[in-house]
Design a protein around this motif. Sequence first.
Motif, PDB file in Angstrom:
ATOM      1  N   TYR A 132      21.744  22.417  24.934  1.00  0.00           N
ATOM      2  CA  TYR A 132      21.920  21.129  24.270  1.00  0.00           C
ATOM      3  C   TYR A 132      23.406  20.944  23.988  1.00  0.00           C
ATOM      4  N   ASP A 133      23.878  19.713  24.160  1.00  0.00           N
ATOM      5  CA  ASP A 133      25.302  19.433  23.986  1.00  0.00           C
ATOM      6  C   ASP A 133      25.665  18.876  22.623  1.00  0.00           C
ATOM      7  N   ASN A 134      24.676  18.437  21.836  1.00  0.00           N
ATOM      8  CA  ASN A 134      25.029  17.778  20.580  1.00  0.00           C
ATOM      9  C   ASN A 134      24.298  18.377  19.384  1.00  0.00           C
ATOM     10  N   LEU A 135      24.088  19.699  19.433  1.00  0.00           N
ATOM     11  CA  LEU A 135      23.642  20.398  18.231  1.00  0.00           C
ATOM     12  C   LEU A 135      24.807  20.436  17.246  1.00  0.00           C
ATOM     13  N   ARG A 136      24.540  20.137  15.992  1.00  0.00           N
ATOM     14  CA  ARG A 136      25.642  20.027  15.032  1.00  0.00           C
ATOM     15  C   ARG A 136      25.392  20.733  13.707  1.00  0.00           C
ATOM     16  N   LYS A 137      24.165  21.191  13.487  1.00  0.00           N
ATOM     17  CA  LYS A 137      23.863  21.732  12.163  1.00  0.00           C
ATOM     18  C   LYS A 137      22.805  22.824  12.286  1.00  0.00           C
ATOM     19  N   VAL A 138      23.026  23.916  11.552  1.00  0.00           N
ATOM     20  CA  VAL A 138      22.060  25.005  11.441  1.00  0.00           C
ATOM     21  C   VAL A 138      21.789  25.232   9.961  1.00  0.00           C
ATOM     22  N   GLN A 603      26.581  18.282   5.100  1.00  0.00           N
ATOM     23  CA  GLN A 603      25.951  19.471   4.536  1.00  0.00           C
ATOM     24  C   GLN A 603      24.995  18.920   3.462  1.00  0.00           C
ATOM     25  N   ASP A 604      23.862  18.411   3.919  1.00  0.00           N
ATOM     26  CA  ASP A 604      23.046  17.534   3.079  1.00  0.00           C
ATOM     27  C   ASP A 604      22.187  18.263   2.055  1.00  0.00           C
ATOM     28  N   THR A 605      22.148  19.587   2.134  1.00  0.00           N
ATOM     29  CA  THR A 605      21.407  20.375   1.143  1.00  0.00           C
ATOM     30  C   THR A 605      22.285  21.519   0.665  1.00  0.00           C
ATOM     31  N   VAL A 606      22.368  21.673  -0.626  1.00  0.00           N
ATOM     32  CA  VAL A 606      23.123  22.764  -1.232  1.00  0.00           C
ATOM     33  C   VAL A 606      22.135  23.682  -1.930  1.00  0.00           C
ATOM     34  N   TYR A 607      22.145  24.947  -1.579  1.00  0.00           N
ATOM     35  CA  TYR A 607      21.285  25.938  -2.223  1.00  0.00           C
ATOM     36  C   TYR A 607      22.116  26.753  -3.216  1.00  0.00           C
ATOM     37  N   THR A 608      21.600  26.904  -4.422  1.00  0.00           N
ATOM     38  CA  THR A 608      22.293  27.706  -5.418  1.00  0.00           C
ATOM     39  C   THR A 608      21.255  28.275  -6.393  1.00  0.00           C
ATOM     40  N   ALA A 609      21.735  29.006  -7.395  1.00  0.00           N
ATOM     41  CA  ALA A 609      20.822  29.632  -8.359  1.00  0.00           C
ATOM     42  C   ALA A 609      21.467  29.653  -9.734  1.00  0.00           C
ATOM     43  N   THR A 610      20.616  29.707 -10.726  1.00  0.00           N
ATOM     44  CA  THR A 610      21.079  29.844 -12.101  1.00  0.00           C
ATOM     45  C   THR A 610      20.016  30.619 -12.877  1.00  0.00           C
ATOM     46  N   SER A 621      32.446  19.107  -4.124  1.00  0.00           N
ATOM     47  CA  SER A 621      32.535  18.497  -2.793  1.00  0.00           C
ATOM     48  C   SER A 621      31.642  19.283  -1.847  1.00  0.00           C
ATOM     49  N   ILE A 622      31.275  18.639  -0.785  1.00  0.00           N
ATOM     50  CA  ILE A 622      30.502  19.299   0.259  1.00  0.00           C
ATOM     51  C   ILE A 622      31.166  19.025   1.604  1.00  0.00           C
ATOM     52  N   ARG A 623      30.717  19.719   2.638  1.00  0.00           N
ATOM     53  CA  ARG A 623      31.319  19.570   3.961  1.00  0.00           C
ATOM     54  C   ARG A 623      30.674  18.417   4.722  1.00  0.00           C
ATOM     55  N   VAL A 624      31.477  17.778   5.555  1.00  0.00           N
ATOM     56  CA  VAL A 624      30.992  16.718   6.428  1.00  0.00           C
ATOM     57  C   VAL A 624      31.682  16.857   7.778  1.00  0.00           C
ATOM     58  N   LEU A 625      30.920  16.704   8.849  1.00  0.00           N
ATOM     59  CA  LEU A 625      31.448  16.784  10.213  1.00  0.00           C
ATOM     60  C   LEU A 625      31.543  15.370  10.768  1.00  0.00           C
ATOM     61  N   THR A 626      32.721  14.990  11.217  1.00  0.00           N
ATOM     62  CA  THR A 626      32.927  13.681  11.845  1.00  0.00           C
ATOM     63  C   THR A 626      32.752  13.840  13.349  1.00  0.00           C
ATOM     64  N   THR A 627      31.760  13.168  13.918  1.00  0.00           N
ATOM     65  CA  THR A 627      31.414  13.392  15.323  1.00  0.00           C
ATOM     66  C   THR A 627      32.480  12.883  16.283  1.00  0.00           C
ATOM     67  N   ALA A 628      33.268  11.903  15.868  1.00  0.00           N
ATOM     68  CA  ALA A 628      34.276  11.349  16.763  1.00  0.00           C
ATOM     69  C   ALA A 628      35.360  12.355  17.115  1.00  0.00           C
ATOM     70  N   ASN A 629      35.673  13.268  16.169  1.00  0.00           N
ATOM     71  CA  ASN A 629      36.750  14.239  16.430  1.00  0.00           C
ATOM     72  C   ASN A 629      36.331  15.686  16.183  1.00  0.00           C
ATOM     73  N   ASP A 630      35.063  15.900  15.852  1.00  0.00           N
ATOM     74  CA  ASP A 630      34.510  17.245  15.631  1.00  0.00           C
ATOM     75  C   ASP A 630      35.166  17.978  14.461  1.00  0.00           C
ATOM     76  N   LYS A 631      35.795  17.253  13.553  1.00  0.00           N
ATOM     77  CA  LYS A 631      36.453  17.890  12.416  1.00  0.00           C
ATOM     78  C   LYS A 631      35.504  17.997  11.223  1.00  0.00           C
ATOM     79  N   ILE A 632      35.600  19.130  10.530  1.00  0.00           N
ATOM     80  CA  ILE A 632      34.821  19.357   9.318  1.00  0.00           C
ATOM     81  C   ILE A 632      35.763  19.266   8.126  1.00  0.00           C
TER      82      ILE A 632
END
Length: 678
Positions: A132-138, A603-610, A621-632
């Motif tokens: 696959y050429d457009n996998l972007r998230k695991v 990065q639409d889900t953040v896992y943490t504990a308390t 803040s959370i991470r975001v990948l811009t598909t136009a330039n592949d930058k995170i």
Amino acid sequence: MSQPRPPDPPRSAGLFDRQSDLGPVLAASEPHRQEKDMSSKRPARVIAGTTTLVTVVAAPLLVVPAPAQATFGTADIKPIESNIAAKPWASATGGSGSANAGLAIDGDPTTSWHPGGAAARQWLTVDLGGTYDNLRKVTAVFPDRGVAHRYVIEASSDGRRWKTIADRSHNRAVSRGEVHLFTRPETRFVRLTFTGGPGRARAGVSELRVFNYLRDDLTLGADLSWVDDVQDQQYWVAPLAEDRGAGPHLLDVAKDRGMQYARLRIFNEPRSESTGQPTPVPRQGPERSLASAQWIKQRDMGLGIDFHYADSWADPSKQPKPRRWAELDFADLSNAVHDFTADYLDRLIKQGTTPEKVAVGNEIINGFMYGSEAAHIGTTNPPYFVDQADVYQSKPGGGLLWKYWKSTDPAEQRLYDESWDRFTTLAAAGIKAVRDASPKSKVEIHVIVDKGTDGLAKTMEFWDQFLTRVKAKGQDPDVLAISYYPEWHGAPEALDHNLHTITTTYPGYEVDIAETAYPASGGDGSPVPGSPYPRTIQGQADAIQRVFQAANDVVNNRASGVLVWEPAGFQPMFRAVPELANTWEPHASVNVFNASRAKHILQDTVYTATTVGATPKLPSSIRVLTTANDKITGVPVRWQPLPPGATDKPGEVTVAGMTGAGPVTAVVDVVTPRGEHG
């Protein structure tokens, strides 16, 4: 196999209100299309291009709006996101010979893969079944809460050379999962390897999800052949607004709404479906379609040509010869196919409208250009083909004798083989004509897959016979295409299975969905047979987007496009504007062409504990990948406050957040401090 003829559709002011009988014969034209909703009801006006709405509420719940149920209304259309690891063709293997690796990709977070042996260096590999050429998230989710998991995630195209996409080998953060963003074309394998961990951390995975997004090179478009019949109508994105947007030509709106490609069907000499007489206005004929091709190319849209090799509609239940060819000897018929195809393509090329793709026949699962063999087929359509049998059935043609498939009678098997030889001789003549006249154009062969396993078995027999025989005649297509209408061809999961079977059986070809559609009204909003989607604006968008997803999820990126069939007239994505005569605007569902492509991946889900009684520390803040330039990059997030007492006892709390790129959810494990019980 032919389908029963549906009743004629109701008429309304618009595309079908013409002297030409090509519009009204649509009901008889393609018998697997029965849902022709041309209702004259005019509820509240649709504001096309409606911005997607997201409802965020305080923790612990994130509420998603219910699908719109109005006949006319808005549509909540999100970019396509598909977990390939959960597809039936994906598989998982694990270290230490563990037999339960499939539990890590079963879509059920309550089940988990646990290997035997020590935690360090245990691994889980997911094989996606193809690249696959457009996998972007695991997303990795672990069964153990309240511990810090240490691991590395890698990707590979061949299972030998690996690239690290996430390194958490020194992780100290307590959480039971994380979302990782990455870009790596040609990925087939994803491997998670545990590197050990402090305290109670052990190897095990509840879910490893690998997400696919709509490829830029997956062409989305429509059959827009009726464009030659709308010169006196105006199409606007928002005809009652001060700024009406793109228009007034139908193609202006189509392109503005994201349609990249338009297909034109070609009748040899347009005739009435019932009488066989030439129509007063030869719509979808060669001459008028030359002008339509120019309009398409003037807008920098891709062009497809669909030769019906008939004077009226051709589909699985009817494939009449053109009248001028009906009494030709077979050798002359084959020459006519070649010369007509080559000559018309030459005319297109000379006017600067070279087609990207050419279909040799339309839905030809049962062959085409029926002749004397029709006596064995038993066809009753179209009426003129039967009424004038002395003309249309006087000489052999290209109809297939499926009734003798699997017959053990030598005479019947001979008839079956002979019908295949005639059919593929005619098809090879058409393919050769495309190669001779327009070598830059791809050649498409377009069929259907009926519901059920027998339908797929028939289609696979078709491809086996067809490809073997045309290759023996020195020809070969580029694209294997099918139509998909759920009422005739099965549920979306059947479409997934059919596309996967065709692609993996014949990996040297592209696959296409040459036709699809879904109604936005009718049936009191209930889904059409075979579909889970209601007949609403939202349901129409969801159903069509599901077809886009099915094509995009084909292994090895072999699907090249999806076309919606006549969205301005059949199961329409447009409606007449009551306040303006001869004026049409798109439903909000038409935004599915643009809105299905992701511009940003969160990065639409953040896992943490308390610990119990403590306030969780959520990231700013959370991470975001811009598909136009592949930058995170990082994007600020605003979290809703926790309600009082949310962490007073062990369990799980979810917190809703919002960023400039969309919503995000925090999943907080509330755990008992070490040394305490409860």
